[in-house]
Enzyme design. Structure first.
Site, mmCIF file in Angstrom:
data_model
loop_
_atom_site.group_PDB
_atom_site.id
_atom_site.type_symbol
_atom_site.label_atom_id
_atom_site.label_comp_id
_atom_site.label_asym_id
_atom_site.label_seq_id
_atom_site.Cartn_x
_atom_site.Cartn_y
_atom_site.Cartn_z
ATOM 1 N N TYR A 7 -13.622 11.919 -6.579
ATOM 2 C CA TYR A 7 -12.410 11.462 -7.283
ATOM 3 C C TYR A 7 -11.571 12.649 -7.725
ATOM 4 O O TYR A 7 -10.384 12.760 -7.392
ATOM 5 C CB TYR A 7 -12.778 10.598 -8.508
ATOM 6 C CG TYR A 7 -11.628 10.464 -9.489
ATOM 7 C CD1 TYR A 7 -10.472 9.765 -9.144
ATOM 8 C CD2 TYR A 7 -11.678 11.071 -10.753
ATOM 9 C CE1 TYR A 7 -9.391 9.672 -10.032
ATOM 10 C CE2 TYR A 7 -10.609 10.975 -11.632
ATOM 11 C CZ TYR A 7 -9.472 10.283 -11.269
ATOM 12 O OH TYR A 7 -8.412 10.199 -12.143
ATOM 13 N N GLU A 58 -9.426 16.234 -15.076
ATOM 14 C CA GLU A 58 -10.654 16.485 -14.298
ATOM 15 C C GLU A 58 -10.430 17.452 -13.142
ATOM 16 O O GLU A 58 -11.386 17.935 -12.549
ATOM 17 C CB GLU A 58 -11.216 15.162 -13.760
ATOM 18 C CG GLU A 58 -11.641 14.245 -14.871
ATOM 19 C CD GLU A 58 -12.442 13.058 -14.370
ATOM 20 O OE1 GLU A 58 -13.003 13.115 -13.265
ATOM 21 O OE2 GLU A 58 -12.500 12.068 -15.104
ATOM 22 N N LYS A 107 -7.789 14.044 -6.568
ATOM 23 C CA LYS A 107 -6.661 14.162 -7.500
ATOM 24 C C LYS A 107 -6.142 15.607 -7.493
ATOM 25 O O LYS A 107 -4.929 15.839 -7.517
ATOM 26 C CB LYS A 107 -7.070 13.754 -8.923
ATOM 27 C CG LYS A 107 -7.307 12.272 -9.124
ATOM 28 C CD LYS A 107 -6.097 11.400 -8.850
ATOM 29 C CE LYS A 107 -4.999 11.576 -9.865
ATOM 30 N NZ LYS A 107 -3.889 10.591 -9.635
ATOM 31 N N ASP A 123 0.853 -1.197 0.000
ATOM 32 C CA ASP A 123 0.000 0.000 0.000
ATOM 33 C C ASP A 123 0.888 1.247 0.000
ATOM 34 O O ASP A 123 1.810 1.342 0.826
ATOM 35 C CB ASP A 123 -0.862 -0.051 1.272
ATOM 36 C CG ASP A 123 -1.977 0.979 1.280
ATOM 37 O OD1 ASP A 123 -1.811 2.055 0.671
ATOM 38 O OD2 ASP A 123 -3.002 0.706 1.917
ATOM 39 N N LYS A 137 -24.938 1.128 -22.171
ATOM 40 C CA LYS A 137 -25.642 2.056 -21.261
ATOM 41 C C LYS A 137 -25.040 3.448 -21.380
ATOM 42 O O LYS A 137 -23.867 3.659 -21.055
ATOM 43 C CB LYS A 137 -25.497 1.597 -19.803
ATOM 44 C CG LYS A 137 -25.737 0.111 -19.562
ATOM 45 C CD LYS A 137 -27.193 -0.254 -19.636
ATOM 46 C CE LYS A 137 -27.403 -1.723 -19.300
ATOM 47 N NZ LYS A 137 -28.598 -2.280 -19.921
#
Ligand code: NAD
Ligand code: TDX
Length: 332
Positions: free
Chosen positions: A148, A123, A152, A58, A203
């Site tokens: 999210y 983003e 970031k 990790d 979708k």
């Protein structure tokens, strides 16, 4: 040999970066550190496991990161929780990995005085209107929309602060939407391709008029190497290849390329806070570092990606029902 520590190297972009580097840049000796979350798949690196060192762990583990960073020359930091829809279900893993994990790497890089390249996303800038003639540039203000993208954005600001306050040797890059092999089937393009291969209708969220600026993952990878080679320390570079298309166009193209009726898809619930449009102005990368994308024909790139998912059903089939069940809970 230069020692390179790649975080998140068992994920989509990280594993493509490992393959790209082994093929094109043999001067690097690679160690991968990856927690193998649901998004990390050791099979992505199966064919090269003898050529790299792989550590399961990790990035939030301070002792482990201290040890691994002390043994490398450069860290290329891909590891993240990466899916917007998951961040709307549960933001905590995003806060932990994207913020605490990045801070853990920064402290190790500072202590051992190592070079860092931080991977981020367009983003962080929020979104553009459909009719806006502007694109994102390196001076666009940060304005992230989702858990999210805000984590970031926070990770980028941590890197910038460590550069300014502690003088660490770091560069950053913020790339647009990637496509290619090994992308998790929760993401837009692989989800639709594997839907069609599973006799499920594609979708489309909401109206499908949202625009993403698509780039082939290996163009992202070549840009990252250009920045590592010649980027100025402390600088951020946007990566994009002029691949703007709306989601409806992409679904219709996938259907057509797979020999189906291009209107055979379903509109499902929209994503809350759904960003309308991303678009990158990559002039800085192109003019300063002479980078050019290679995979500029989206239709051909999509065709090859469809072929990869068709040829590698074993890679995704076991996950498919679970991913779709999770979307179905949200009417997506
Ligand atoms: P991914 O979800 O496919 O892979 C992430 C990898 O990180 C996985 O292998 C996962 O096991 C590992 N990981 C997660 N948490 C970890 C932790 N705490 N410690 C160690 N490893 C951990 O993501 P991706 O799409 O390959 O994205 C990689 C990077 O590129 C991310 O930083 C993402 O923000 C950025 N990015 C992605 C895109 C895109 O279109 N996919 C575009 C721009 C930037
Ligand atoms: O089933 C779907 N239907 C649909 O219409 C899915 C999964 C998505 N969408 C839409 C939402 C987005 O407008 O497609 C577009 C792309 O969706 P994602 O693949 O989830 O990507 P996005 O949210 O744009 O973020 C991606 O690019 C930037 C990556 O997941 C991020 O990690 C990266 O930072």
């Amino acid at each position: 040999m230069t020692k390179m520590l790649i975080t998140g190297g068992a994920g989509f972009i990280g594993s493509n970066f490992v393959h790209y580097t082994l093929k094109n840049r043999p001067e690097y000796e690679i160690t991968v550190i990856d927690k193998l979350t649901y998004a990390g798949n050791p099979d992505n690196l199966q064919s090269v496991l003898e050529s790299i060192e792989f550590v399961t762990g990790d990035i939030c583990d301070q002792k482990l990161m201290d040890e691994l960073v002390s043994q490398t020359d450069i860290v290329v930091h891909f590891a993240a929780e990466s899916h917007n829809d998951n961040s709307l279900r549960d933001p905590w893993p995003f806060i932990q990995t994207n913020l605490v994990g990045t801070a853990t790497i920064l402290e190790a890089v500072r202590k051992h005085d190592k070079r860092l390249h931080h991977i981020s996303t367009d983003e962080v800038y929020g979104d553009l209107e459909l009719d806006d003639s502007n694109k994102f540039t390196e001076s666009t203000p940060y304005n992230a929309s989702s858990p999210y993208s805000s984590t970031k954005a926070g990770s980028d600001l941590l890197v910038k602060a460590w550069v300014r306050s502690f003088g660490i040797k770091a560069t950053l890059s913020n790339c647009s939407n990637n496509y290619g092999p090994y992308q998790h089937i929760e993401k837009f393009i692989p989800r639709q391709v594997t839907n069609i291969l599973s006799d499920i209708q594609p979708k489309l969220y909401g109206t499908g008029e949202q625009v993403r600026d698509w780039i082939h993952v290996d163009d992202h990878n070549s840009a990252v190497h250009a920045i590592i080679d010649n980027g100025r320390l402390g600088e951020l570079y946007l990566i994009g290849a002029n691949g703007e298309q709306n989601n409806k166009y992409i679904v219709e193209m996938i259907l057509e390329l797979m020999g189906k009726d291009s209107s055979d898809y379903e509109h499902v619930n929209d994503r809350p806070g759904h960003d309308m449009r991303y678009a990158i102005d990559a002039s800085k990368l192109r003019t300063e570092l002479g980078w050019e994308p290679k995979y500029t024909n989206l239709r051909e790139g999509l065709q090859a990606t469809i072929q990869w998912y068709t040829d590698n059903t074993d890679w995704w089939q076991a996950e498919k029902a679970k991913v779709e069940a999770s979307y179905a809970e949200k009417g997506q």
